[in-house]
Scaffold this motif. Sequence first.
Motif, short mmCIF file in Angstrom:
data_model
loop_
_atom_site.label_atom_id
_atom_site.label_comp_id
_atom_site.label_asym_id
_atom_site.label_seq_id
_atom_site.Cartn_x
_atom_site.Cartn_y
_atom_site.Cartn_z
N LYS A 1 -14.52 8.39 11.36
CA LYS A 1 -14.02 7.24 12.10
C LYS A 1 -14.79 7.05 13.39
CE LYS A 1 -9.85 8.85 11.92
NZ LYS A 1 -8.41 9.03 12.20
N SER B 1 -7.12 5.64 0.31
CA SER B 1 -5.93 6.48 0.50
C SER B 1 -4.79 6.13 -0.43
CB SER B 1 -5.47 6.40 1.96
OG SER B 1 -5.16 5.07 2.33
N HIS C 1 -16.07 3.66 6.17
CA HIS C 1 -14.80 3.00 5.84
C HIS C 1 -13.65 3.90 6.22
CE1 HIS C 1 -12.06 0.59 3.21
NE2 HIS C 1 -11.43 1.75 3.13
N ASN C 2 -12.58 3.28 6.72
CA ASN C 2 -11.35 4.01 7.02
C ASN C 2 -10.17 3.16 6.58
OD1 ASN C 2 -9.04 4.28 9.44
ND2 ASN C 2 -9.75 6.22 8.60
N ASP C 3 -9.20 3.77 5.93
CA ASP C 3 -7.96 3.06 5.62
C ASP C 3 -6.78 4.01 5.66
OD1 ASP C 3 -7.50 4.24 2.95
OD2 ASP C 3 -9.11 2.97 2.23
N TRP C 4 -5.60 3.45 5.86
CA TRP C 4 -4.38 4.25 5.87
C TRP C 4 -3.20 3.46 5.34
CZ3 TRP C 4 -0.66 1.92 8.73
CH2 TRP C 4 -1.02 1.18 9.87
N GLU D 1 -4.11 8.82 4.91
CA GLU D 1 -5.29 8.23 5.55
C GLU D 1 -6.55 8.79 4.91
OE1 GLU D 1 -7.11 7.38 10.03
OE2 GLU D 1 -5.36 8.68 9.78
N SER E 1 -11.05 8.54 5.22
CA SER E 1 -12.30 8.05 5.80
C SER E 1 -13.41 8.38 4.81
CB SER E 1 -12.58 8.71 7.14
OG SER E 1 -11.59 8.37 8.09
N SER F 1 -9.53 12.96 3.50
CA SER F 1 -8.21 12.34 3.51
C SER F 1 -7.15 13.31 3.97
CB SER F 1 -7.86 11.81 2.11
OG SER F 1 -7.84 12.86 1.16
#
Length: 726
Positions: free
Chosen positions: A3, A119, A395-398, A432, A434, A462
């Motif tokens: 991140k 995620s 890329h990052n998501d949660w 989460e 990344s 994750s």
Amino acid sequence: MLKKMLFPLVVTAFTTSAFAADDIASDPRGLIEEMMVTGGADAIYSLSGSATFIDEEQIAKFEITDINALLRDVPGVYIRQEDGFGLRPNIGLRGTSSERSSKITMMEDGILIGPAPYSAPAAYYVPNISRMSAVEVFKGPAAIEYGPHTVGGAVNFVTRAVPESEGGELNAALGSFGFEKYRAFYGNSFEQWGFTIDALHFGSDGFKELDTGGDTGFDRNDLNAKLRWHSGASARVYQELEIKLGYADESSNETYLGLTESDFLENPLRRYAASRLDKFTSEHTQLQLLHSAEFSDSLKIISRAYYHSYERAWNKFDGFINGVELRTVLASPDIFASQMQILQGEADSNRNSNQRLDLTNNDRSYEVNGVQVEAKYELLTGALQHTLNAGIRLHNDWVERHHSQRGYFMTAGELVFDDDETRLPKALNRGEASALALFVRDEMAWGNWLLNAGLRHETIESDFVEEAGAGANFSHTQEVLMPGAGAFYHFNDSFGFLFGVNKGFSAKAASAAPEVEPEESVNYEYGLRYRNKETRIEAIGFYSDYKNLLGRCRISDPCSGEEFNGGEVDVFGLEFNASTYLQLSPSLSMPISAVYTFTDATFATGFESGFDIWGDVEKGDQLPYLPEHQGRIQFGLNSGRINSSVAINYIGEMREIAGSGDYEEAAHTEALTTFDISVSYQLLNDLTLRLVGENITDQLEVVSRRPYGARPNAPRIIKASVNWLF
């Protein structure tokens, strides 16, 4: 750590103008080229991999708002219907599980669009088809640079580009069951600037019939805007920058609750009173930046940055609190007659028993952000003409889940809250992920050969934190290298042969237990293409050798754990696609097209499973929800201002639980054949009237028994529309 790398790369991506290059003309090249990944309809013929391009005309012909209906034009795609409107589609490619489209890569304008593709890959948001100018589906080696899911393939939704001059469109449609659709699009360009505004609303009162009356439909709104800038004639580096903003919401009175078999036979459109309060609401926002810089005729860099957020809450009937499991009640309604009467609103709950109804609000929040940079470089080495593509994506998501339970009593056909506010959440957790993704691909032209070799690398970190109950916390690192290669040989301008191989990968979700392995496969394809001025034919065989199939549970499934492995699987198949254009007379023509898919998907190993659609598997058992045969034939008559089309859609019977032998002796869905018609009249050069009939024979079958009980396809729907271009 991943991140922390996002912000500096965003800054780098949008400062490329410092480089020098030869002067280039100032005419806009059009970022639409960068939003597409196949290169468009004409480029597909020479791809060393399989792909399908659906243009705006095909979308408009049947006034399609349902992605399920549109993808019937694509071979190798498997759809499991759920609500009849395609609000939350289940899409699979080449044998991958269709469950909530969690095994495919979905993009909008070349950017990941799922709520949390790493995620929590179950896709409860899908872009509205009505605002798209094209949809691309690509499989095999053609999809390797568009992860994270490369087992089956990817789908890219392409929005309308900023026009080079003033233009717009107004569309209105009305139809059965209170269907309505309104769309307004306007765009213009002046000097170095351009913009678009795109507004869409559509909805329906619903075709389901609640026992106690009420709305079973939905409403969707979608508003998008683009602002584009391109450099002028004196620029040493030609550049384009586009900013896209989007907002979409939905309110739908949808449920997980289906019917018993006997009630379905009596009235497939019935809905039980227990689902009276079921409602799904969502909001989706997006911000995308797309930058393109041409440093020379041979070097181009495209940068994309994106941020998406998604909020959704689904308040739905989930069974009986401390009572009989809902699936058991629906499977044996005679044994559990009192529970069935409560579901139907025909009897009151006994407040001193386990007849209290469970309404759970599955409330979730998602967020996605990332940046990706791609460089394209052309060079010549001897007799080989190279087109090199290399890229990086951070890329990052949660996802955050808060599932709260409320108890209700059925009283005189109404649901009455039990006033208990002390219940603990069913789920309270956060996942989460990344990811760092790298790819390189070399497309080489050599005589009659077009060769394609690529490599993709993903590193995924994750974390999953359980904030309620005694659940476990997980941290994972997944790392995979995915090679792929393909070739296309054209014997002449009309006829060619292709083959390819690639490693497929589908990451496990953040909530998966440590012992769960990500899904991996080796995928092969081989086929023939033919085209001339009037006719196009493509036949492609494919084989996917799964190392360890990955199963994903819904929250409603009776599973121990969210994900688990299913051993080795072999998937064989054939995809056929053909179209031709017959000129019957100077004023009358007949377009004809056909799509067909054959699939044979079996487990290569046996195992015991707690997953309800697998159960205890023996070697040779067929996978569920994969029809052996499916297809579509469409033909039309075009005469001056009047155009008509008839489509015949067929999907074969499917197992609902893994098994072998006679379908009739196991849980399965029957084969379904439906007919669609479309007639349009061009009243003026820029004004078109259209009449569409979907499922005109009103054929209804059970298309799924998941999550709870038998569910039908959509009944006959008639739509009338007017479209004005200006």
